[in-house]
Design an enzyme around this catalytic site. Structure first.
Site, PDB file in Angstrom:
ATOM      1  N   GLY A 238       0.816  -1.215   0.000  1.00  0.00           N
ATOM      2  CA  GLY A 238       0.000   0.000   0.000  1.00  0.00           C
ATOM      3  C   GLY A 238       0.847   1.262   0.000  1.00  0.00           C
ATOM      4  O   GLY A 238       2.084   1.208  -0.007  1.00  0.00           O
ATOM      5  N   MET A 239       0.163   2.399   0.041  1.00  0.00           N
ATOM      6  CA  MET A 239       0.852   3.706  -0.070  1.00  0.00           C
ATOM      7  C   MET A 239       1.853   3.911   1.067  1.00  0.00           C
ATOM      8  O   MET A 239       3.010   4.263   0.826  1.00  0.00           O
ATOM      9  CB  MET A 239      -0.208   4.823  -0.064  1.00  0.00           C
ATOM     10  CG  MET A 239       0.344   6.209  -0.201  1.00  0.00           C
ATOM     11  SD  MET A 239      -0.927   7.416  -0.569  1.00  0.00           S
ATOM     12  CE  MET A 239      -1.855   7.468   0.961  1.00  0.00           C
TER      13      MET A 239
ATOM     14  N   ASP B 289      -2.693 -12.733   4.663  1.00  0.00           N
ATOM     15  CA  ASP B 289      -4.012 -12.104   4.726  1.00  0.00           C
ATOM     16  C   ASP B 289      -4.386 -11.954   6.199  1.00  0.00           C
ATOM     17  O   ASP B 289      -4.587 -12.958   6.896  1.00  0.00           O
ATOM     18  CB  ASP B 289      -5.013 -13.001   3.988  1.00  0.00           C
ATOM     19  CG  ASP B 289      -6.419 -12.413   3.972  1.00  0.00           C
ATOM     20  OD1 ASP B 289      -6.714 -11.527   4.796  1.00  0.00           O
ATOM     21  OD2 ASP B 289      -7.224 -12.866   3.131  1.00  0.00           O
TER      22      ASP B 289
ATOM     23  N   ALA C  40      -5.193  -2.600   5.615  1.00  0.00           N
ATOM     24  CA  ALA C  40      -6.452  -1.942   5.982  1.00  0.00           C
ATOM     25  C   ALA C  40      -7.389  -1.831   4.790  1.00  0.00           C
ATOM     26  O   ALA C  40      -6.960  -1.877   3.638  1.00  0.00           O
ATOM     27  CB  ALA C  40      -6.161  -0.537   6.518  1.00  0.00           C
ATOM     28  N   TRP C  41      -8.682  -1.681   5.117  1.00  0.00           N
ATOM     29  CA  TRP C  41      -9.681  -1.181   4.157  1.00  0.00           C
ATOM     30  C   TRP C  41      -9.671   0.326   4.358  1.00  0.00           C
ATOM     31  O   TRP C  41     -10.081   0.802   5.424  1.00  0.00           O
ATOM     32  CB  TRP C  41     -11.053  -1.761   4.478  1.00  0.00           C
ATOM     33  CG  TRP C  41     -12.109  -1.326   3.501  1.00  0.00           C
ATOM     34  CD1 TRP C  41     -12.571  -0.057   3.297  1.00  0.00           C
ATOM     35  CD2 TRP C  41     -12.833  -2.152   2.576  1.00  0.00           C
ATOM     36  NE1 TRP C  41     -13.525  -0.034   2.308  1.00  0.00           N
ATOM     37  CE2 TRP C  41     -13.705  -1.317   1.857  1.00  0.00           C
ATOM     38  CE3 TRP C  41     -12.816  -3.514   2.297  1.00  0.00           C
ATOM     39  CZ2 TRP C  41     -14.573  -1.802   0.877  1.00  0.00           C
ATOM     40  CZ3 TRP C  41     -13.685  -3.996   1.320  1.00  0.00           C
ATOM     41  CH2 TRP C  41     -14.550  -3.148   0.620  1.00  0.00           C
ATOM     42  N   THR C  42      -9.184   1.098   3.373  1.00  0.00           N
ATOM     43  CA  THR C  42      -8.983   2.531   3.597  1.00  0.00           C
ATOM     44  C   THR C  42      -9.956   3.424   2.819  1.00  0.00           C
ATOM     45  O   THR C  42      -9.896   4.645   2.971  1.00  0.00           O
ATOM     46  CB  THR C  42      -7.541   2.939   3.211  1.00  0.00           C
ATOM     47  OG1 THR C  42      -7.264   2.469   1.898  1.00  0.00           O
ATOM     48  CG2 THR C  42      -6.533   2.378   4.180  1.00  0.00           C
TER      49      THR C  42
ATOM     50  N   TYR D   9     -15.761   3.431   8.686  1.00  0.00           N
ATOM     51  CA  TYR D   9     -14.300   3.312   8.679  1.00  0.00           C
ATOM     52  C   TYR D   9     -13.740   3.646  10.065  1.00  0.00           C
ATOM     53  O   TYR D   9     -12.949   2.877  10.637  1.00  0.00           O
ATOM     54  CB  TYR D   9     -13.718   4.249   7.613  1.00  0.00           C
ATOM     55  CG  TYR D   9     -12.210   4.386   7.658  1.00  0.00           C
ATOM     56  CD1 TYR D   9     -11.386   3.343   7.240  1.00  0.00           C
ATOM     57  CD2 TYR D   9     -11.609   5.565   8.124  1.00  0.00           C
ATOM     58  CE1 TYR D   9      -9.993   3.472   7.284  1.00  0.00           C
ATOM     59  CE2 TYR D   9     -10.230   5.702   8.164  1.00  0.00           C
ATOM     60  CZ  TYR D   9      -9.429   4.649   7.754  1.00  0.00           C
ATOM     61  OH  TYR D   9      -8.060   4.778   7.804  1.00  0.00           O
TER      62      TYR D   9
ATOM     63  N   LYS E 246     -11.764   1.123  12.728  1.00  0.00           N
ATOM     64  CA  LYS E 246     -10.385   1.363  13.181  1.00  0.00           C
ATOM     65  C   LYS E 246     -10.345   1.461  14.706  1.00  0.00           C
ATOM     66  O   LYS E 246      -9.396   0.989  15.341  1.00  0.00           O
ATOM     67  CB  LYS E 246      -9.815   2.638  12.541  1.00  0.00           C
ATOM     68  CG  LYS E 246      -9.659   2.594  11.026  1.00  0.00           C
ATOM     69  CD  LYS E 246      -8.668   1.566  10.520  1.00  0.00           C
ATOM     70  CE  LYS E 246      -7.248   1.907  10.839  1.00  0.00           C
ATOM     71  NZ  LYS E 246      -6.303   0.935  10.168  1.00  0.00           N
TER      72      LYS E 246
HETATM   73  N1  LIG Z   1      -4.839   7.021   3.600  1.00  0.00           N
HETATM   74  C1  LIG Z   1      -5.121   7.858   4.606  1.00  0.00           C
HETATM   75  O1  LIG Z   1      -5.434   9.041   4.393  1.00  0.00           O
HETATM   76  C2  LIG Z   1      -5.046   7.361   6.028  1.00  0.00           C
HETATM   77  C3  LIG Z   1      -5.401   8.254   7.053  1.00  0.00           C
HETATM   78  C4  LIG Z   1      -5.329   7.815   8.373  1.00  0.00           C
HETATM   79  C5  LIG Z   1      -4.901   6.527   8.656  1.00  0.00           C
HETATM   80  N2  LIG Z   1      -4.587   5.672   7.635  1.00  0.00           N
HETATM   81  C6  LIG Z   1      -4.172   4.313   7.989  1.00  0.00           C
HETATM   82  O2  LIG Z   1      -2.830   4.125   7.540  1.00  0.00           O
HETATM   83  C7  LIG Z   1      -2.635   2.764   7.142  1.00  0.00           C
HETATM   84  C8  LIG Z   1      -2.040   2.701   5.738  1.00  0.00           C
HETATM   85  O3  LIG Z   1      -2.911   3.377   4.850  1.00  0.00           O
HETATM   86  P1  LIG Z   1      -2.605   3.481   3.274  1.00  0.00           P
HETATM   87  O4  LIG Z   1      -3.164   4.783   2.832  1.00  0.00           O
HETATM   88  O5  LIG Z   1      -1.209   3.116   2.983  1.00  0.00           O
HETATM   89  O6  LIG Z   1      -3.571   2.339   2.744  1.00  0.00           O
HETATM   90  P2  LIG Z   1      -3.549   1.524   1.354  1.00  0.00           P
HETATM   91  O7  LIG Z   1      -2.691   2.200   0.357  1.00  0.00           O
HETATM   92  O8  LIG Z   1      -4.983   1.259   1.039  1.00  0.00           O
HETATM   93  O9  LIG Z   1      -2.824   0.172   1.790  1.00  0.00           O
HETATM   94  C9  LIG Z   1      -3.451  -0.807   2.538  1.00  0.00           C
HETATM   95  C10 LIG Z   1      -2.830  -2.119   2.144  1.00  0.00           C
HETATM   96  O10 LIG Z   1      -3.477  -3.157   2.896  1.00  0.00           O
HETATM   97  C11 LIG Z   1      -3.663  -4.251   2.015  1.00  0.00           C
HETATM   98  N3  LIG Z   1      -4.713  -5.143   2.496  1.00  0.00           N
HETATM   99  C12 LIG Z   1      -6.053  -5.055   2.317  1.00  0.00           C
HETATM  100  N4  LIG Z   1      -6.663  -6.096   2.884  1.00  0.00           N
HETATM  101  C13 LIG Z   1      -5.690  -6.869   3.430  1.00  0.00           C
HETATM  102  C14 LIG Z   1      -5.694  -8.099   4.135  1.00  0.00           C
HETATM  103  N5  LIG Z   1      -6.835  -8.763   4.401  1.00  0.00           N
HETATM  104  N6  LIG Z   1      -4.507  -8.626   4.536  1.00  0.00           N
HETATM  105  C15 LIG Z   1      -3.341  -7.982   4.270  1.00  0.00           C
HETATM  106  N7  LIG Z   1      -3.278  -6.817   3.583  1.00  0.00           N
HETATM  107  C16 LIG Z   1      -4.440  -6.268   3.178  1.00  0.00           C
HETATM  108  C17 LIG Z   1      -4.026  -3.604   0.699  1.00  0.00           C
HETATM  109  O11 LIG Z   1      -3.858  -4.539  -0.358  1.00  0.00           O
HETATM  110  P3  LIG Z   1      -4.806  -4.390  -1.663  1.00  0.00           P
HETATM  111  O12 LIG Z   1      -4.567  -3.030  -2.204  1.00  0.00           O
HETATM  112  O13 LIG Z   1      -4.331  -5.515  -2.522  1.00  0.00           O
HETATM  113  O14 LIG Z   1      -6.218  -4.564  -1.154  1.00  0.00           O
HETATM  114  C18 LIG Z   1      -3.007  -2.460   0.663  1.00  0.00           C
HETATM  115  O15 LIG Z   1      -1.786  -2.904   0.112  1.00  0.00           O
HETATM  116  C19 LIG Z   1      -3.996   2.090   7.286  1.00  0.00           C
HETATM  117  O16 LIG Z   1      -4.062   1.445   8.539  1.00  0.00           O
HETATM  118  C20 LIG Z   1      -4.980   3.245   7.290  1.00  0.00           C
HETATM  119  O17 LIG Z   1      -6.166   2.941   7.990  1.00  0.00           O
HETATM  120  C21 LIG Z   1      -4.641   6.063   6.331  1.00  0.00           C
END
Ligand SMILES: NC(=O)c1ccc[n+]([C@@H]2O[C@H](COP(=O)([O-])OP(=O)(O)OC[C@H]3O[C@@H](n4cnc5c(N)ncnc54)[C@H](OP(=O)(O)O)[C@@H]3O)[C@@H](O)[C@H]2O)c1
Length: 284
Positions: free
Chosen positions: A11-12, A37, A61-63, A126, A130
């Site tokens: 992920g990002m 998973d 995460a499901w983001t 969401y 969390k």
């Molecule tokens: N983005 C934001 O603005 C934001 C803000 C606050 C907090 N956060 C938190 O920061 C963290 C990282 O966020 P991010 O933006 O990097 O999210 P992201 O880009 O959506 O990355 C999440 C990763 O988790 C993977 N994933 C999904 N289901 C999974 C499972 N069952 N087992 C293992 N991996 C799984 C996804 O794979 P697939 O893509 O293949 O599904 C993806 O690679 C998360 O905990 C999020 O809640 C994010």
């Protein structure tokens, strides 16, 4: 035996975390959903037994905040049950568990930056998922840190900054909400903070964002300006009262606890944005 295992590594944030562990010369195992998973307890246990990490950083995460409203079961399966599965496997393997959480655990009505000790009250699926993830981590993994962050953008994922950048090509007015306030945070800077926390002995909740804050329209104006597009094309607009999902109006996080731990403070959000746009070749 790797020192750090990153889950959700594709992920990002996961991608920037890998970059930062590499930069610091830390032996790391990155795993995506196909390799581990988090919704499957056996996957988590098997992976930790095989890798035997000292620290697990769970970015899985499901983001997608909007689609979470239509997929609450899948969202809770990953963000809450998955967090619990990882935390239990960490406890069993006697390793440190780092869980990424969000400003969306708050309802946004405090009108001041939230402290780690403030009572959460999420207003959408969401945020609720969390918060349940946080509870399961703190219940199951004695050696844990929960890191709440916000408004992430980075090179490796869809995000608000990239969406606004894409809109500038139309050279048409773009309406952006002016009544949601937060702290935009570059995943590269967050990755540094996460590793500083992970490598410390501190436990409990941390807030971690770039410093300072803005509204979404202010962020969009600065993106246009830095990218050489007329910022007046950004038109401030109120959030629709019927908007689903509901989002916190003011989810600024106080990061004082983090500041006491980091060698270098988190840069402010505008400096970070400029550095990011330069990095991706969009700074004019
Ligand atoms: N983005 C934001 O603005 C934001 C803000 C606050 C907090 N956060 C938190 O920061 C963290 C990282 O966020 P991010 O933006 O990097 O999210 P992201 O880009 O959506 O990355 C999440 C990763 O988790 C993977 N994933 C999904 N289901 C999974 C499972 N069952 N087992 C293992 N991996 C799984 C996804 O794979 P697939 O893509 O293949 O599904 C993806 O690679 C998360 O905990 C999020 O809640 C994010």
């Amino acid at each position: 035996m790797a020192q750090i295992l990153i889950l959700g590594a594709a992920g990002m944030l996961g991608r920037d975390l890998q970059r930062e562990t590499e930069r610091r010369g830390i032996e790391t195992s990155p795993m995506d959903v196909a390799e581990c998973d988090v919704t499957k307890p056996a996957d988590c246990e098997r992976t930790l037994e095989a890798i035997r990490p000292e620290i697990v950083i769970n970015c899985a995460a499901w983001t997608n905040v909007a689609s979470a409203e239509h997929h609450p079961e899948e969202t809770f399966a990953i963000n809450a049950e998955g967090a619990g599965n990882v935390a239990r496997a960490c406890a069993h393997a006697l390793c440190r568990c780092i869980y990424l959480s969000t400003d969306f655990v708050f309802d946004g009505t405090k009108n001041a930056p939230y402290l780690e000790t403030d009572a959460p009250n999420p207003v959408n699926t969401y945020g609720k998922s969390k918060l349940e993830g946080e509870r399961r981590v703190s219940f199951s993994a004695p050696n844990h840190a929960i890191i709440r962050t916000a408004w992430l953008y980075g090179q490796h994922g869809p995000n608000f900054v990239r969406s606004i950048l894409a809109l500038r090509h139309g050279q048409r007015p773009v309406e952006v909400v002016n009544d949601q306030m937060g702290s935009p945070t570059w995943t590269r800077h967050l990755a540094r903070a996460i590793l500083d926390i992970a490598l410390s002995k501190e436990t409990g909740i941390f807030h971690a964002t770039n410093s300072g804050s803005c509204t979404r329209d202010e962020q969009a104006r600065l993106i246009f300006e830095l990218a050489g597009t007329d910022p007046d094309l950004i038109h401030p607009a109120p959030t629709s009262p019927d908007a689903v999902p509901q989002r916190p109006a003011d989810s600024r996080l106080s990061c004082d606890r983090l500041s006491g731990l980091m060698a270098e403070p988190m840069p402010d959000w505008a400096t970070a944005l400029e550095e990011f746009l330069t990095e991706i070749g969009q700074r004019k």
